[in-house]
Design a protein around this motif. Sequence first.
Motif, short mmCIF file in Angstrom:
data_model
loop_
_atom_site.label_atom_id
_atom_site.label_comp_id
_atom_site.label_asym_id
_atom_site.label_seq_id
_atom_site.Cartn_x
_atom_site.Cartn_y
_atom_site.Cartn_z
N VAL A 136 39.81 47.90 62.25
CA VAL A 136 39.66 47.98 63.70
C VAL A 136 40.47 46.88 64.39
O VAL A 136 41.18 47.14 65.38
N LEU A 137 40.38 45.66 63.89
CA LEU A 137 41.10 44.55 64.52
C LEU A 137 42.61 44.73 64.39
O LEU A 137 43.35 44.50 65.35
N ALA A 138 43.06 45.14 63.20
CA ALA A 138 44.50 45.33 62.99
C ALA A 138 45.04 46.40 63.92
O ALA A 138 46.11 46.23 64.54
N ARG A 139 44.30 47.50 64.05
CA ARG A 139 44.74 48.57 64.93
C ARG A 139 44.82 48.09 66.38
O ARG A 139 45.79 48.36 67.09
N GLY A 140 43.79 47.37 66.82
CA GLY A 140 43.78 46.88 68.19
C GLY A 140 44.91 45.90 68.47
O GLY A 140 45.54 45.95 69.53
N LEU A 141 45.18 45.01 67.53
CA LEU A 141 46.27 44.05 67.71
C LEU A 141 47.62 44.75 67.76
O LEU A 141 48.49 44.40 68.56
N ARG A 142 47.80 45.74 66.90
CA ARG A 142 49.06 46.48 66.90
C ARG A 142 49.24 47.27 68.19
O ARG A 142 50.35 47.37 68.72
N GLN A 143 48.15 47.81 68.71
CA GLN A 143 48.22 48.52 69.99
C GLN A 143 48.64 47.59 71.12
O GLN A 143 49.17 48.04 72.13
N ASN A 144 48.41 46.29 70.93
CA ASN A 144 48.78 45.32 71.95
C ASN A 144 50.11 44.63 71.63
O ASN A 144 50.42 43.58 72.20
N ARG B 189 58.09 54.78 56.03
CA ARG B 189 57.60 55.48 57.22
C ARG B 189 56.14 55.11 57.49
O ARG B 189 55.75 54.92 58.65
N GLN B 190 55.34 54.99 56.43
CA GLN B 190 53.92 54.66 56.61
C GLN B 190 53.76 53.28 57.24
O GLN B 190 52.94 53.07 58.14
N SER B 191 54.58 52.31 56.78
CA SER B 191 54.50 50.97 57.33
C SER B 191 54.89 50.96 58.81
O SER B 191 54.22 50.31 59.63
N ILE B 192 55.93 51.70 59.16
CA ILE B 192 56.34 51.77 60.56
C ILE B 192 55.25 52.43 61.40
O ILE B 192 54.92 51.96 62.49
N ALA B 193 54.67 53.50 60.88
CA ALA B 193 53.62 54.20 61.62
C ALA B 193 52.42 53.29 61.86
O ALA B 193 51.86 53.26 62.95
N GLU B 194 52.02 52.53 60.84
CA GLU B 194 50.86 51.65 60.97
C GLU B 194 51.10 50.55 61.99
O GLU B 194 50.19 50.17 62.74
N GLN B 195 52.32 50.02 62.03
CA GLN B 195 52.62 48.91 62.93
C GLN B 195 52.95 49.35 64.35
O GLN B 195 52.58 48.69 65.32
N VAL B 196 53.65 50.49 64.48
CA VAL B 196 54.19 50.89 65.78
C VAL B 196 53.39 52.00 66.45
O VAL B 196 53.34 52.07 67.67
N LEU C 79 65.01 47.30 75.57
CA LEU C 79 64.27 48.18 74.67
C LEU C 79 62.87 48.46 75.20
O LEU C 79 62.28 47.60 75.86
N THR C 80 62.33 49.62 74.87
CA THR C 80 60.93 49.91 75.15
C THR C 80 60.07 49.11 74.17
O THR C 80 60.56 48.64 73.13
N PRO C 81 58.77 48.92 74.45
CA PRO C 81 57.92 48.19 73.51
C PRO C 81 57.94 48.78 72.10
O PRO C 81 57.96 48.03 71.12
N ARG C 82 57.97 50.09 71.97
CA ARG C 82 58.00 50.70 70.65
C ARG C 82 59.33 50.46 69.95
O ARG C 82 59.38 50.17 68.76
N GLU C 83 60.41 50.58 70.69
CA GLU C 83 61.72 50.31 70.09
C GLU C 83 61.82 48.86 69.64
O GLU C 83 62.35 48.56 68.56
N TYR C 84 61.29 47.95 70.47
CA TYR C 84 61.30 46.53 70.11
C TYR C 84 60.49 46.30 68.83
O TYR C 84 60.93 45.58 67.93
N ALA C 85 59.31 46.90 68.75
CA ALA C 85 58.46 46.71 67.56
C ALA C 85 59.14 47.24 66.31
O ALA C 85 59.07 46.63 65.24
N ILE C 86 59.81 48.40 66.42
CA ILE C 86 60.54 48.96 65.27
C ILE C 86 61.64 48.00 64.84
O ILE C 86 61.79 47.70 63.64
N LEU C 87 62.42 47.52 65.80
CA LEU C 87 63.54 46.65 65.47
C LEU C 87 63.06 45.34 64.86
O LEU C 87 63.66 44.85 63.89
N GLU C 88 62.00 44.76 65.40
CA GLU C 88 61.49 43.51 64.84
C GLU C 88 61.05 43.72 63.40
O GLU C 88 61.33 42.91 62.52
N LEU C 89 60.39 44.83 63.14
CA LEU C 89 59.93 45.13 61.78
C LEU C 89 61.12 45.27 60.84
O LEU C 89 61.13 44.73 59.72
#
Length: 221
Positions: free
Chosen positions: A15-23, A171-178, A150-160
């Motif tokens: 729950v915490l990981a999901r919430g932090l990633r959403q932010n 793909r799973q790692s990107i999906a979980e983080q972004v 960049l959009t927030p999602r594009e930024y998160a992908i690029l940082e990863l």
Amino acid sequence: MRLLLAEDDRALLSVLARGLRQNGYLVDTVERGDDALHMLRVGEFAAAVLDWRMPGLDGAEVIIEARRRGLRLPILMLTARDTSQDRVRGLDSGADDYLVKPFDFEELLARLRALLRRGGAPAGPTLRVAGLELDPATREVHSGARLVALTPREYAILELLLRRAGAVVTRQSIAEQVWPDAEASWNAMEAHMARLRAKLGGDAGVAIVAVRGTGYRLVSG
């Protein structure tokens, strides 16, 4: 911005990981204190959120050892212990703040923002591959001499991709983080990659390469 989250309750960890990633945070998770200490030693994190009671080492022991090794990143301790003596022990171990369970997630976010504003540790060094630069502190991206919006999602992908440059990011790692709050289809992910490639252009001398059936790699040349 990359965080370490250590919590042995798997349901709460999720729950915490999901919430932090959403932010907008990139989040690495562990369930044991010894694993948390290892991650702090080898990784570059803007801050850490550590539970007190964990197998291996407890949170206080992790913080004491991390501080002994000279790690200065902000650390927020989570615990069900709520006596004044417990608070003193937690803070004396080297924690920068202390949050008693159960807590409101918005308070956790606010405390994290406050810790990061204090400048106890930088957001991390600028990430560079060839002529591509991403500054976690300012969230600015440069492709060659050009500032890229960049959009927030594009930024998160690029940082990863930059943090794992040269390696395949699944793909799973990107999906979980972004996309922590939604199902990410392969087509949606590829559409974001295509837009990201177009925005970066050829100025930086890098390429985002699709690895068939697995994920993506950021490579130079």
